[in-house]
Enzyme design. Structure first.
Site, PDB file in Angstrom:
ATOM      1  N   ALA A   1      13.563  -4.420  -2.365  1.00  0.00           N
ATOM      2  CA  ALA A   1      14.876  -4.805  -1.855  1.00  0.00           C
ATOM      3  C   ALA A   1      15.729  -3.547  -1.698  1.00  0.00           C
ATOM      4  O   ALA A   1      15.494  -2.548  -2.380  1.00  0.00           O
ATOM      5  CB  ALA A   1      15.536  -5.767  -2.836  1.00  0.00           C
TER       6      ALA A   1
ATOM      7  N   GLY B   1      10.421  -6.054  -4.374  1.00  0.00           N
ATOM      8  CA  GLY B   1      10.346  -7.039  -3.297  1.00  0.00           C
ATOM      9  C   GLY B   1       9.231  -6.722  -2.312  1.00  0.00           C
ATOM     10  O   GLY B   1       8.705  -7.622  -1.652  1.00  0.00           O
TER      11      GLY B   1
ATOM     12  N   GLU C   1       6.267  -8.214  -3.815  1.00  0.00           N
ATOM     13  CA  GLU C   1       6.423  -9.676  -3.761  1.00  0.00           C
ATOM     14  C   GLU C   1       6.134 -10.191  -2.348  1.00  0.00           C
ATOM     15  O   GLU C   1       5.541 -11.255  -2.172  1.00  0.00           O
ATOM     16  CB  GLU C   1       7.826 -10.067  -4.219  1.00  0.00           C
TER      17      GLU C   1
ATOM     18  N   GLU D   1      11.547  -3.874 -11.099  1.00  0.00           N
ATOM     19  CA  GLU D   1      12.908  -4.426 -11.168  1.00  0.00           C
ATOM     20  C   GLU D   1      13.542  -4.275 -12.547  1.00  0.00           C
ATOM     21  O   GLU D   1      14.741  -4.062 -12.683  1.00  0.00           O
ATOM     22  CB  GLU D   1      12.892  -5.920 -10.786  1.00  0.00           C
TER      23      GLU D   1
HETATM   24  C1  LIG Z   1      15.654 -10.827  -5.099  1.00  0.00           C
HETATM   25  C2  LIG Z   1      15.335  -9.478  -5.622  1.00  0.00           C
HETATM   26  C3  LIG Z   1      14.010  -9.020  -5.221  1.00  0.00           C
HETATM   27  C4  LIG Z   1      13.558  -7.797  -5.370  1.00  0.00           C
HETATM   28  C5  LIG Z   1      14.265  -6.801  -6.118  1.00  0.00           C
HETATM   29  C6  LIG Z   1      13.823  -5.391  -5.758  1.00  0.00           C
HETATM   30  O1  LIG Z   1      12.951  -5.173  -4.978  1.00  0.00           O
HETATM   31  S1  LIG Z   1      14.686  -4.193  -6.519  1.00  0.00           S
HETATM   32  C7  LIG Z   1      13.970  -2.718  -5.851  1.00  0.00           C
HETATM   33  C8  LIG Z   1      12.671  -2.430  -6.471  1.00  0.00           C
HETATM   34  N1  LIG Z   1      12.156  -1.193  -5.983  1.00  0.00           N
HETATM   35  C9  LIG Z   1      12.229  -0.072  -6.656  1.00  0.00           C
HETATM   36  O2  LIG Z   1      12.719  -0.023  -7.765  1.00  0.00           O
HETATM   37  C10 LIG Z   1      11.673   1.146  -5.996  1.00  0.00           C
HETATM   38  C11 LIG Z   1      12.687   2.236  -5.978  1.00  0.00           C
HETATM   39  N2  LIG Z   1      12.219   3.404  -5.278  1.00  0.00           N
HETATM   40  C12 LIG Z   1      11.325   4.252  -5.794  1.00  0.00           C
HETATM   41  O3  LIG Z   1      10.780   4.089  -6.849  1.00  0.00           O
HETATM   42  C13 LIG Z   1      11.058   5.485  -4.991  1.00  0.00           C
HETATM   43  O4  LIG Z   1      12.144   5.695  -4.164  1.00  0.00           O
HETATM   44  C14 LIG Z   1       9.772   5.426  -4.139  1.00  0.00           C
HETATM   45  C15 LIG Z   1       9.752   4.201  -3.262  1.00  0.00           C
HETATM   46  C16 LIG Z   1       8.554   5.439  -5.060  1.00  0.00           C
HETATM   47  C17 LIG Z   1       9.732   6.683  -3.233  1.00  0.00           C
HETATM   48  O5  LIG Z   1       9.855   7.839  -4.043  1.00  0.00           O
HETATM   49  P1  LIG Z   1      10.164   9.267  -3.401  1.00  0.00           P
HETATM   50  O6  LIG Z   1      10.155  10.240  -4.529  1.00  0.00           O
HETATM   51  O7  LIG Z   1       9.282   9.489  -2.263  1.00  0.00           O
HETATM   52  O8  LIG Z   1      11.620   9.166  -2.788  1.00  0.00           O
HETATM   53  P2  LIG Z   1      13.017   8.967  -3.514  1.00  0.00           P
HETATM   54  O9  LIG Z   1      12.872   8.221  -4.768  1.00  0.00           O
HETATM   55  O10 LIG Z   1      13.714  10.273  -3.588  1.00  0.00           O
HETATM   56  O11 LIG Z   1      13.769   8.010  -2.494  1.00  0.00           O
HETATM   57  C18 LIG Z   1      14.101   8.477  -1.187  1.00  0.00           C
HETATM   58  C19 LIG Z   1      15.418   7.858  -0.801  1.00  0.00           C
HETATM   59  O12 LIG Z   1      15.252   6.439  -0.680  1.00  0.00           O
HETATM   60  C20 LIG Z   1      16.195   5.765  -1.492  1.00  0.00           C
HETATM   61  N3  LIG Z   1      15.562   4.520  -1.981  1.00  0.00           N
HETATM   62  C21 LIG Z   1      14.381   4.417  -2.574  1.00  0.00           C
HETATM   63  N4  LIG Z   1      14.110   3.134  -2.844  1.00  0.00           N
HETATM   64  C22 LIG Z   1      15.167   2.426  -2.403  1.00  0.00           C
HETATM   65  C23 LIG Z   1      15.478   1.052  -2.405  1.00  0.00           C
HETATM   66  N5  LIG Z   1      14.649   0.114  -2.892  1.00  0.00           N
HETATM   67  N6  LIG Z   1      16.652   0.671  -1.897  1.00  0.00           N
HETATM   68  C24 LIG Z   1      17.511   1.577  -1.373  1.00  0.00           C
HETATM   69  N7  LIG Z   1      17.267   2.920  -1.342  1.00  0.00           N
HETATM   70  C25 LIG Z   1      16.108   3.315  -1.852  1.00  0.00           C
HETATM   71  C26 LIG Z   1      16.501   6.745  -2.612  1.00  0.00           C
HETATM   72  O13 LIG Z   1      17.727   6.458  -3.200  1.00  0.00           O
HETATM   73  C27 LIG Z   1      16.500   8.059  -1.861  1.00  0.00           C
HETATM   74  O14 LIG Z   1      17.708   8.197  -1.190  1.00  0.00           O
HETATM   75  P3  LIG Z   1      18.857   9.138  -1.774  1.00  0.00           P
HETATM   76  O15 LIG Z   1      19.870   9.159  -0.711  1.00  0.00           O
HETATM   77  O16 LIG Z   1      18.212  10.459  -2.074  1.00  0.00           O
HETATM   78  O17 LIG Z   1      19.356   8.480  -3.018  1.00  0.00           O
END
Ligand SMILES: CC/C=C\CC(=O)SCCNC(=O)CCNC(=O)[C@H](O)C(C)(C)COP(=O)(O)OP(=O)(O)OC[C@H]1O[C@@H](n2cnc3c(N)ncnc32)[C@H](O)[C@@H]1OP(=O)(O)O
Length: 719
Positions: free
Chosen positions: A61, A100, A103, A123
């Protein structure tokens, strides 16, 4: 958004497009709903593949949307519609399928992953639970114990482990989308009855109650007050005990309480703060995106005590060539053995070969001559460090970066001992250096942006969360720690016990209270620093000067324990007692309690009842107040830097977001009012005097933490 095309004549290909991680924003969800409808309605399309652009399936998400009114199609019905489809839907998982994103994949009928992909339901680390059916589908697919493990820890698994657990159906080393399309062609027209996970019965282990009770106990113990892991267990329990539809209701209910919680806000703040610190800047205007790091192929470590050994291991594990120097022969031999052991154990844990050949050892500082970067990690003694920096400046090839692992000493002064002060920075690691994630990169007034960029990049390579900070006594972390420790001593003088203070801090969420940490790290460390500062001389411990030093209130309690040889765990006695020197289990010590009573009587202090609220307010608010001074002085660029340092280096509970975030949650006006109250009661404690920046922020209506930088900038421009 999501892009639709028809490939190989009969496969509808849906590509999620939302860089950088294809998060499921409202636009992406709209796109998925529309393209799935289209694929299911086109007669020529017999099966569907969902993938993500740029080699990443989906990062879950869109976390940024959580702070706003969530609009657009909700995830749960969207995923149900996919699962209910009458054409096979295959998820082609490259990069990451998280939250998500996973999921969504669990709603598909088949999952094919690239061998390098990572999957998980993280999450819980954001203060949430997988509420798009994750808590109900995953246990049905892989069983309750494995699902509990993934959901309560949020850990990412490799494609190989996902295959072994049954999360994915196939792993490929080839192009994942091509493999998925091929697979989709092969399953077109087949029955999907056995592919809809929500229809599976949830396997019920015979010892269900015992299993859940055990996991709940473990989670409560390690969560230290975090509510999301507990809710995750409750949601999986619903999967194991209720029909799917009721389980989904329970998942929704539990998510509703988490979603608006302060803990979820704190954890999501931490997620972005951790990434924000990578975009560092210096008061000179130098920044992460305009400063080019120089590659480091060969690094050296000087001094192989506990810190030096950990640093050498962390460097070697990155694959760098490392020179480890220790001039005392016995210490060098011991270090060689210890470092090899640490590398072997680490490699065994990670299932790789130990990088033993990456390290060479020497008793001669000349051995570092051709290193690209040297990290000095000798004893915390300025005279010794000065000498080493003079030697390094003479020995090293032109351009070698010289770094000091000091935890408090003046980086500018060390730089002044060298021919090229622009090459000098601090790299403050935290013990044990090969384990702890935090690195403070300290820039001095003459450090070049390239030196900072190189240290920051090396930190990243070593798997550290690196924070660039300015040079002052104790930098950010230890500077803020000083008033915190001081308050803990004062509380003992006024009637508290180490047990009471520690209990308050541990119930707040710290893994260990201040006195237990002090016993663990050794009371003699602080004693030595206080002696160096001219504060702790034995003859000062009596008479007038005992409790007032350098014009302010002082507590000699820690010094008095050290004079008795009570250094903490290593001597078997400190603020607590241990069964033997080196013992780990802290027990209350009647001697200490009598000692405190005698001390109070000697100084005419009357013990009063102190409650946990006072402990928290005094210890935490002075620490926060110092944080405001650090922002005001420009030592940290923003509150996120301070919070990341405290969460990763000082055991601040992540679900409280870090000290500055915590202050914003408590309310800045309240923090100011309590500091004013305590400063009035203790005018001889300057740390309690509220910082000007805190007053400014309150006067400007206590803006949200994301807007503090504007107020700080304004303040700096007026100075
Ligand atoms: C009803 C609810 C259902 C579902 C809930 C969810 O899904 S909650 C979200 C769950 N997902 C996560 O926790 C994943 C979070 N992201 C990561 O772990 C890493 O970003 C990832 C995908 C492994 C990639 O890693 P990498 O080192 O390549 O990049 P980085 O972490 O620096 O991220 C790059 C920029 O993307 C932004 N970002 C990452 N994930 C999200 C996200 N889910 N939503 C919004 N933005 C996301 C991250 O903030 C970085 O941007 P920045 O401007 O540098 O902050």
């Amino acid at each position: 958004m999501a892009q639709y095309s028809c490939v190989s004549g009969s496969v509808g290909l849906i590509t999620l497009k939302n860089p950088p991680v294809n998060a499921l924003s409202a636009a992406v969800r709209h796109g998925i709903v529309d393209t799935v409808k289209r694929a299911l309605s086109e007669p020529k399309v017999k099966s569907v593949v969902i993938c993500g652009q740029n080699g990443i399936f989906c990062g879950g998400a869109d976390i940024r949307e959580f702070a706003s009114d969530m609009s657009g199609p909700p995830l749960v019905p969207m995923i149900h519609a996919i699962e209910a489809a009458n054409k096979p839907v295959v998820a082609a998982i490259e990069g990451s399928a998280l939250g998500g994103g996973l999921e969504l994949a669990l709603g598909c009928h088949y999952r094919i992953a690239h061998s390098k992909a990572k999957l998980g339901l993280p999450e819980v680390t954001l203060g949430l639970l997988p509420a798009a059916g994750g808590t109900q589908r995953l246990p049905r697919l892989i069983g309750v114990p494995a699902a509990l493990n993934l959901i309560t820890t949020g850990r990412h698994v490799t494609a190989a482990e996902a295959l072994q657990l049954g999360v994915v159906d196939q792993v490929t080393d080839q192009n994942t989308v091509d493999a998925a399309v091929k697979f989709a062609l092969s399953v077109a027209g087949q029955s999907l009855d056995a592919r809809r996970i929500s229809t599976y019965p949830c396997p019920r282990p015979s010892d269900l109650d015992a299993l859940f009770d055990g996991v709940m106990q473990k989670v409560r113990q390690s969560a230290r007050g975090a509510i999301a892991p507990v809710a995750c267990v409750q949601a999986v329990r619903a999967a194991a005990t209720l029909p799917y539809t009721q389980g989904m209701e329970r998942e929704k209910e539990l998510m509703a309480t988490l979603f608006t919680s302060g803990q979820a806000r704190a954890l999501q703040y931490c997620f972005f703060a951790q990434r924000a610190v990578g975009r560092w800047s210096m008061p000179s205007g130098a920044r992460w995106d305009t400063s080019k790091p120089r590659p480091v192929h060969k690094a050296a470590v000087i001094g192989l005590g506990t810190m030096g050994r950990g640093i050498a291991v962390a460097l070697a594990q990155t694959g760098l060539s490392v020179v480890a120097v220790e001039t005392q022969e016995k210490q060098l031999m011991e270090a060689k053995q210890a470092v090899s052991g640490m590398l072997e154990r680490g490699a065994k844990r990670r299932g790789v070969a130990p990088a033993l050949d990456g390290i060479s050892y020497s008793g001669n500082i000349q051995a570092v001559a051709d290193a690209d970067l040297v990290i000095e990690a000798v004893f915390e003694d300025m005279t010794l460090k000065e000498k080493i920096f003079q030697q390094l400046s003479a020995v090293c090839k032109p351009g070698t970066f010289l770094c000091t692992n000091t935890s408090a000493l003046d980086v500018d002064h060390l730089a002044s001992q060298t021919r090229n002060p622009e090459l000098v920075v601090g790299m403050h690691f935290f013990a044990p250096a090969h384990v702890m994630k935090l690195l403070e990169v300290v820039y001095g007034t003459r450090s070049s942006p390239q030196a900072v960029a190189t240290a920051m990049q090396l930190g990243k390579k070593m798997g550290k969360v690196s924070v660039a900070v300015g040079n002052c006594r104790g930098f950010v972390g230890n500077r803020m720690l000083k008033p915190y420790l001081e308050q803990a001593f004062f509380l003992l003088e006024e009637g508290a016990t180490p047990e009471l203070v520690d209990r308050a801090l541990e119930e707040f969420g710290f893994a260990m209270g201040v006195f237990r940490v002090s016993d663990l790290s050794g009371l003699d460390v602080g004693w030595k620093v206080r002696k160096g500062d001219g504060l702790a001389e034995p003859e000062m411990a009596t008479g007038q000067s005992a409790r007032i030093r350098q014009g302010r209130r002082y507590s000699p309690l820690g010094d008095l324990l050290c004079e008795q040889g009570r250094y903490g765990q290593k001597t078997g006695q400190g603020w607590y007692q241990y069964d033997k020197p080196g013992g780990r289990v802290a027990r209350s010590d009647p001697w200490l309690h009598s000692f405190l009573e005698e001390y109070r009587a000697r100084h005419g202090l009357v013990a009063r009842r102190i409650d946990q609220q006072e402990v928290l307010e005094r210890c935490l608010y002075v620490l926060i107040n110092e944080g405001f001074h650090i922002l005001e002085d420009g030592i940290a660029a923003g509150p996120e830097d301070i919070d990341v340092i405290y969460v990763f280096g000082y055991g601040w509970p992540r679900h409280r977001g870090g000290p500055m975030f915590y202050a914003s949650m408590v309310g800045l006006a309240k923090v100011l009012e309590r500091l004013e109250h305590y400063h009035q009661a203790h005018p001889d404690v300057p740390y309690m005097q509220p910082c000007n920046l805190l007053r400014r922020l309150v006067a400007s209506g206590s803006p949200p933490i994301q807007r503090w930088r504007e107020v700080i900038k304004k303040l700096h421009s007026q100075l």
